[in-house]
Motif scaffolding. Structure first.
Motif: not given
Length: 211
Positions: A182-211
């Motif tokens: 398990v890789e845990l990344v903690e972000l400067d956000s609350d439960h909604a994570l609304g202010n960090v969607m760009k960072e979340i997408w970058q992390a998902i893209r890298l982790f899932c090896q998406l184009p």
């Protein structure tokens, strides 16, 4: 690889996170399924029902699946990964580990006792923007889904807000500590994570090896 997004408790496929991630998958021409886990009857919601519903979305040709789950959807995704070898990767957004231990105390002992006796409680549903009834079966079912059961070494990325007011990030820290996959990344956000969607997408893209 199939990609399925599991929205959170009292939410819907139209949630801000679901729509943001869906739009980003569309931009890279990759299909993302987002089942409605309310299944037309929020009152009878259980984690077991969610697991059965999502399993039914899997292809019969054993195509590998990546699950992206938010909050209670993250907890459901983790248990799906434990139970089903077709699940080969997990992305968990503020997963609701220890959900009952965090939620029930906020309701208070008297309210929980009344719920148990009367069988139903009114819960505010963010997707519907109104209060809906929920059966106490939700609690008895959820009690069986313990984190200690999650031992399958499946590549897992957890993204959790440091200021999460619903599920403290410590829940994810504790989960990741004894699971080297398990890789845990903690972000400067609350439960909604609304202010960090760009960072979340970058992390998902890298982790899932998406184009």
């Amino acid at each position: 690889m199939d990609y399925i997004y599991l929205h959170g408790f009292a939410s819907s496929p139209k949630s801000a996170k679901a729509q943001d991630i869906s739009d980003r998958f569309t931009q890279i021409h990759t299909k993302l399924k987002i089942p409605d886990l309310n299944a037309g009857d929020f009152s009878q919601l259980t984690i077991a029902r969610q697991i059965a519903q999502v399993t039914a979305e899997f292809n019969n040709d054993s195509t590998p699946v990546t699950l992206i789950g938010s909050s209670l959807g993250g907890l459901t995704a983790a248990h799906l990964g434990q139970q089903n070898l077709q699940v080969q990767r997990l992305v968990l957004l503020a997963p609701a580990f220890g959900f009952l231990s965090h939620w029930l105390p906020k309701l208070g002992d008297e309210e929980v006792q009344r719920w148990q006796q009367e069988k139903y409680i009114m819960v505010y549903h963010y997707g519907e923007q109104r209060s809906l009834s929920l059966s106490y079966d939700f609690v008895t079912d959820a009690a069986q889904y313990q984190e200690k059961l999650l031992q399958r070494p499946i590549p897992t990325l957890i993204l959790h807000g440091k200021k999460d007011e619903v599920i403290p990030s410590k829940a994810s820290q504790d989960f990741a500590r004894s699971r080297p996959w398990v890789e845990l990344v903690e972000l400067d956000s609350d439960h909604a994570l609304g202010n960090v969607m760009k960072e979340i997408w970058q992390a998902i893209r890298l982790f899932c090896q998406l184009p």
